[in-house]
Motif scaffolding. Structure first.
Motif, PDB file in Angstrom:
ATOM      1  N   GLN A 276       0.836  -1.211   0.000  1.00  0.00           N
ATOM      2  CA  GLN A 276       0.000   0.000   0.000  1.00  0.00           C
ATOM      3  C   GLN A 276       0.864   1.253   0.000  1.00  0.00           C
ATOM      4  OE1 GLN A 276      -2.052  -1.338   3.522  1.00  0.00           O
ATOM      5  NE2 GLN A 276      -4.016  -1.158   2.504  1.00  0.00           N
ATOM      6  N   LEU A 277       1.894   1.239   0.860  1.00  0.00           N
ATOM      7  CA  LEU A 277       2.743   2.428   0.982  1.00  0.00           C
ATOM      8  C   LEU A 277       3.440   2.745  -0.338  1.00  0.00           C
ATOM      9  CD1 LEU A 277       4.200   1.707   4.515  1.00  0.00           C
ATOM     10  CD2 LEU A 277       2.762   3.649   3.889  1.00  0.00           C
ATOM     11  N   GLU A 278       3.788   1.687  -1.070  1.00  0.00           N
ATOM     12  CA  GLU A 278       4.557   1.909  -2.292  1.00  0.00           C
ATOM     13  C   GLU A 278       3.684   2.056  -3.539  1.00  0.00           C
ATOM     14  OE1 GLU A 278       7.307  -1.280  -1.925  1.00  0.00           O
ATOM     15  OE2 GLU A 278       8.106  -0.277  -0.145  1.00  0.00           O
ATOM     16  N   ALA A 279       2.594   1.301  -3.604  1.00  0.00           N
ATOM     17  CA  ALA A 279       1.880   1.238  -4.889  1.00  0.00           C
ATOM     18  C   ALA A 279       0.551   1.985  -4.919  1.00  0.00           C
ATOM     19  CB  ALA A 279       1.639  -0.221  -5.261  1.00  0.00           C
ATOM     20  N   GLU A 280      -0.052   2.237  -3.755  1.00  0.00           N
ATOM     21  CA  GLU A 280      -1.384   2.852  -3.807  1.00  0.00           C
ATOM     22  C   GLU A 280      -1.280   4.369  -3.702  1.00  0.00           C
ATOM     23  OE1 GLU A 280      -4.187   0.841  -1.285  1.00  0.00           O
ATOM     24  OE2 GLU A 280      -4.012  -0.977  -2.472  1.00  0.00           O
ATOM     25  N   SER A 281      -2.310   5.037  -4.190  1.00  0.00           N
ATOM     26  CA  SER A 281      -2.227   6.490  -4.387  1.00  0.00           C
ATOM     27  C   SER A 281      -2.186   7.291  -3.099  1.00  0.00           C
ATOM     28  CB  SER A 281      -3.443   6.955  -5.174  1.00  0.00           C
ATOM     29  OG  SER A 281      -3.285   6.561  -6.487  1.00  0.00           O
ATOM     30  N   GLY A 282      -1.172   8.139  -3.006  1.00  0.00           N
ATOM     31  CA  GLY A 282      -1.174   9.186  -1.987  1.00  0.00           C
ATOM     32  C   GLY A 282      -0.362   8.911  -0.749  1.00  0.00           C
ATOM     33  N   PHE A 283       0.044   7.659  -0.508  1.00  0.00           N
ATOM     34  CA  PHE A 283       0.685   7.344   0.766  1.00  0.00           C
ATOM     35  C   PHE A 283       2.143   7.773   0.838  1.00  0.00           C
ATOM     36  CE2 PHE A 283      -2.755   4.095   0.658  1.00  0.00           C
ATOM     37  CZ  PHE A 283      -3.429   4.538   1.783  1.00  0.00           C
ATOM     38  N   SER A 284       2.845   7.749  -0.313  1.00  0.00           N
ATOM     39  CA  SER A 284       4.280   8.036  -0.269  1.00  0.00           C
ATOM     40  C   SER A 284       4.569   9.438  -0.796  1.00  0.00           C
ATOM     41  CB  SER A 284       5.025   6.998  -1.125  1.00  0.00           C
ATOM     42  OG  SER A 284       6.351   7.427  -1.310  1.00  0.00           O
ATOM     43  N   PHE A 285       5.420  10.157  -0.044  1.00  0.00           N
ATOM     44  CA  PHE A 285       5.787  11.498  -0.528  1.00  0.00           C
ATOM     45  C   PHE A 285       6.982  11.444  -1.470  1.00  0.00           C
ATOM     46  CE2 PHE A 285       7.437  10.839   3.784  1.00  0.00           C
ATOM     47  CZ  PHE A 285       8.809  10.913   3.564  1.00  0.00           C
TER      48      PHE A 285
ATOM     49  N   PHE B  30     -14.959   7.898   2.977  1.00  0.00           N
ATOM     50  CA  PHE B  30     -15.622   9.095   2.573  1.00  0.00           C
ATOM     51  C   PHE B  30     -14.740  10.126   1.871  1.00  0.00           C
ATOM     52  CE2 PHE B  30     -17.834  12.944   4.292  1.00  0.00           C
ATOM     53  CZ  PHE B  30     -18.930  12.811   3.464  1.00  0.00           C
ATOM     54  N   ILE B  31     -13.626  10.462   2.478  1.00  0.00           N
ATOM     55  CA  ILE B  31     -12.934  11.672   2.030  1.00  0.00           C
ATOM     56  C   ILE B  31     -11.459  11.387   1.741  1.00  0.00           C
ATOM     57  CG2 ILE B  31     -12.380  12.494   4.384  1.00  0.00           C
ATOM     58  CD1 ILE B  31     -13.310  15.299   3.348  1.00  0.00           C
ATOM     59  N   THR B  32     -10.931  12.020   0.689  1.00  0.00           N
ATOM     60  CA  THR B  32      -9.512  11.807   0.358  1.00  0.00           C
ATOM     61  C   THR B  32      -8.655  12.872   1.062  1.00  0.00           C
ATOM     62  OG1 THR B  32      -9.522  13.301  -1.526  1.00  0.00           O
ATOM     63  CG2 THR B  32     -10.174  11.013  -1.960  1.00  0.00           C
ATOM     64  N   ALA B  33      -7.346  12.637   1.051  1.00  0.00           N
ATOM     65  CA  ALA B  33      -6.437  13.605   1.679  1.00  0.00           C
ATOM     66  C   ALA B  33      -6.515  14.948   0.947  1.00  0.00           C
ATOM     67  CB  ALA B  33      -5.017  13.061   1.650  1.00  0.00           C
ATOM     68  N   ALA B  34      -6.615  14.913  -0.386  1.00  0.00           N
ATOM     69  CA  ALA B  34      -6.691  16.166  -1.148  1.00  0.00           C
ATOM     70  C   ALA B  34      -7.949  16.949  -0.753  1.00  0.00           C
ATOM     71  CB  ALA B  34      -6.707  15.861  -2.645  1.00  0.00           C
ATOM     72  N   GLU B  35      -9.068  16.233  -0.598  1.00  0.00           N
ATOM     73  CA  GLU B  35     -10.311  16.935  -0.218  1.00  0.00           C
ATOM     74  C   GLU B  35     -10.176  17.593   1.160  1.00  0.00           C
ATOM     75  OE1 GLU B  35     -13.237  14.127  -2.945  1.00  0.00           O
ATOM     76  OE2 GLU B  35     -12.946  13.634  -0.825  1.00  0.00           O
ATOM     77  N   ILE B  36      -9.451  16.916   2.052  1.00  0.00           N
ATOM     78  CA  ILE B  36      -9.223  17.517   3.384  1.00  0.00           C
ATOM     79  C   ILE B  36      -8.430  18.824   3.228  1.00  0.00           C
ATOM     80  CG2 ILE B  36      -7.892  17.206   5.530  1.00  0.00           C
ATOM     81  CD1 ILE B  36      -8.844  14.299   5.545  1.00  0.00           C
TER      82      ILE B  36
ATOM     83  N   PHE C 177       2.378  13.390   6.322  1.00  0.00           N
ATOM     84  CA  PHE C 177       1.659  12.310   5.633  1.00  0.00           C
ATOM     85  C   PHE C 177       1.004  11.362   6.642  1.00  0.00           C
ATOM     86  CE2 PHE C 177       2.193  12.251   0.913  1.00  0.00           C
ATOM     87  CZ  PHE C 177       2.712  13.535   0.797  1.00  0.00           C
ATOM     88  N   GLN C 178       1.693  11.118   7.758  1.00  0.00           N
ATOM     89  CA  GLN C 178       1.097  10.267   8.803  1.00  0.00           C
ATOM     90  C   GLN C 178      -0.211  10.894   9.314  1.00  0.00           C
ATOM     91  OE1 GLN C 178       3.325   8.692  12.380  1.00  0.00           O
ATOM     92  NE2 GLN C 178       1.880   9.963  13.508  1.00  0.00           N
ATOM     93  N   ALA C 179      -0.151  12.198   9.578  1.00  0.00           N
ATOM     94  CA  ALA C 179      -1.328  12.883  10.130  1.00  0.00           C
ATOM     95  C   ALA C 179      -2.518  12.768   9.179  1.00  0.00           C
ATOM     96  CB  ALA C 179      -0.996  14.350  10.382  1.00  0.00           C
ATOM     97  N   LEU C 180      -2.270  13.007   7.892  1.00  0.00           N
ATOM     98  CA  LEU C 180      -3.366  12.947   6.917  1.00  0.00           C
ATOM     99  C   LEU C 180      -3.902  11.527   6.781  1.00  0.00           C
ATOM    100  CD1 LEU C 180      -2.043  15.358   4.157  1.00  0.00           C
ATOM    101  CD2 LEU C 180      -4.135  15.652   5.500  1.00  0.00           C
ATOM    102  N   ARG C 181      -2.981  10.557   6.774  1.00  0.00           N
ATOM    103  CA  ARG C 181      -3.377   9.151   6.633  1.00  0.00           C
ATOM    104  C   ARG C 181      -4.267   8.723   7.805  1.00  0.00           C
ATOM    105  NH1 ARG C 181       0.976   5.040   7.984  1.00  0.00           N
ATOM    106  NH2 ARG C 181      -0.538   4.452   9.565  1.00  0.00           N
ATOM    107  N   ILE C 182      -3.881   9.141   9.014  1.00  0.00           N
ATOM    108  CA  ILE C 182      -4.667   8.777  10.205  1.00  0.00           C
ATOM    109  C   ILE C 182      -6.071   9.370  10.099  1.00  0.00           C
ATOM    110  CG2 ILE C 182      -4.877   9.201  12.698  1.00  0.00           C
ATOM    111  CD1 ILE C 182      -1.857   8.887  12.926  1.00  0.00           C
TER     112      ILE C 182
END
Ligand code: SAM
Length: 313
Positions: free
Chosen positions: A113-122, A137-143, A210-215
């Motif tokens: 997930q960290l490597e291949a899925e969208s948004g987790f890795s900076f 419900f909501i993506t990190a970008a929407e937040i 990134f941790q904060a948004l992921r949580i």
């Protein structure tokens, strides 16, 4: 143990499974709430009897598909569920189970997930999504694009333990007036523009952001609190709860829950007034179990892992 194509290397798996199975119980019905690549589930299958049962849950459909294939030789023992472990009560009731004898959670995300899925890795420019469960419900970008400055500050302070989170929240609120956030690099570039802190500090800082948004996106702390509270009603006497966490916010929730439920007194705001209660748990790991140096060498991602276990009394 290494999975075929490095989907994920399980952390503390032998320690977790050893503590999870109370051999004095005649039958086992175990829930693995974080199936991932199936490493824990496989070890559990190898330890339980053919008549015992295992419910293996993951909210990530890719993980579930991968693990179903990896575990095809054990499929008779396992019920696979694509869902949130915080719904365990409903999940087990739908398959006509009222009590379980073991609950294991290996929190966080798999390497895949960290490597291949969208948004987790900076480190990679992908869509700033971060939802492990696409029904969430909501993506990190929407937040970033819609939360107030105050709400953003709270997320970065509470879930990333970032000092002066107000500065970051303000910079995000200014930037989005010009251009909405849509990819991971939109956020990385904002951090580069706002802070001149050198490569090493920048990586640490981005990891916290990134941790904060992921949580927040995945509701991680609330999910953990919910399942811990429900677990007391869902488990047989002698049943075991084993939790592996990877950051202090999660570990604190587990430690405090175990402490509270194993205590002989109910907490009260008045320090001179204590009500005696019957403890519901016995903590079976005096201190958190951490990976040996060898495991960290093979799998650096294991370095922050902490395992705690308790038994229902
Ligand atoms: C660290 S991995 C687990 C690895 C697993 N123990 C193994 O042996 O491969 C964590 C997994 O839990 C899943 N997960 C995280 N939070 C979840 C939740 N609330 N409900 C269900 N699955 C969750 C993630 O999608 C991920 O696949």
């Amino acid at each position: 143990m290494k999975t075929e194509d490095n989907f994920h290397i399980p952390v503390l798996s032998h320690e977790a499974v050893k503590l999870l199975i109370n051999e004095s119980l005649e039958h086992q019905i175990i829930a693995d709430g974080t199936l991932g690549s199936g490493g824990y589930t496989k070890l559990i299958c190898e330890k339980i009897k053919p008549t015992d049962k295992l419910i293996s849950i993951d909210k990530d459909l890719n993980a579930l598909k991968y693990a179903e294939n990896f575990l095809k030789d054990h499929k008779d023992k396992i019920t696979f569920v694509n869902g949130n472990f915080a719904d365990l009560k409903n999940i087990i009731s739908e398959i006509s189970i009222s009590k379980i004898t073991g609950l294991v959670l290996d929190l966080g995300l798999s390497s895949y997930q960290l490597e291949a899925e969208s948004g987790f890795s900076f480190m990679k420019d992908t869509e700033l999504d971060m939802r492990a469960y696409k029904k969430d419900f909501i993506t990190a970008a929407e937040i970033l694009n819609s939360f107030t400055k105050g709400e953003l500050e709270e997320i970065f302070e509470n879930f990333g333990e970032i000092g002066n989170a107000g500065r970051l929240a303000k910079a995000i609120a200014e930037k989005r007036k010009v251009k909405k956030f849509s990819t991971t690099f939109d956020l990385v570039n904002l951090v580069n523009e706002e802070y001149k802190i050198g490569k090493k500090n920048e990586i640490d800082f981005l990891a916290k952001i990134f941790q904060a948004l992921r949580i927040k996106v995945n509701n991680e702390l609330a999910n953990l609190e919910n399942i811990l509270n429900d677990s007391l009603d869902l488990m047989e006497k002698g049943g075991r709860i084993v939790i592996v966490s990877y950051h202090s916010l999660e570990d604190r929730i587990v430690k405090n829950f175990f402490r509270k439920e194993s205590g002989k007194f109910k907490e009260s705001s008045n320090p001179f007034y204590k009500t005696e209660v019957k403890p519901k748990l016995k903590v079976i790991t005096k201190k958190a179990v951490m990976p040996e140096r060898e495991e960290v060498k093979i799998n650096p991602r294991s370095r922050s892992a902490k395992l705690r276990a308790a038994e229902i009394i």
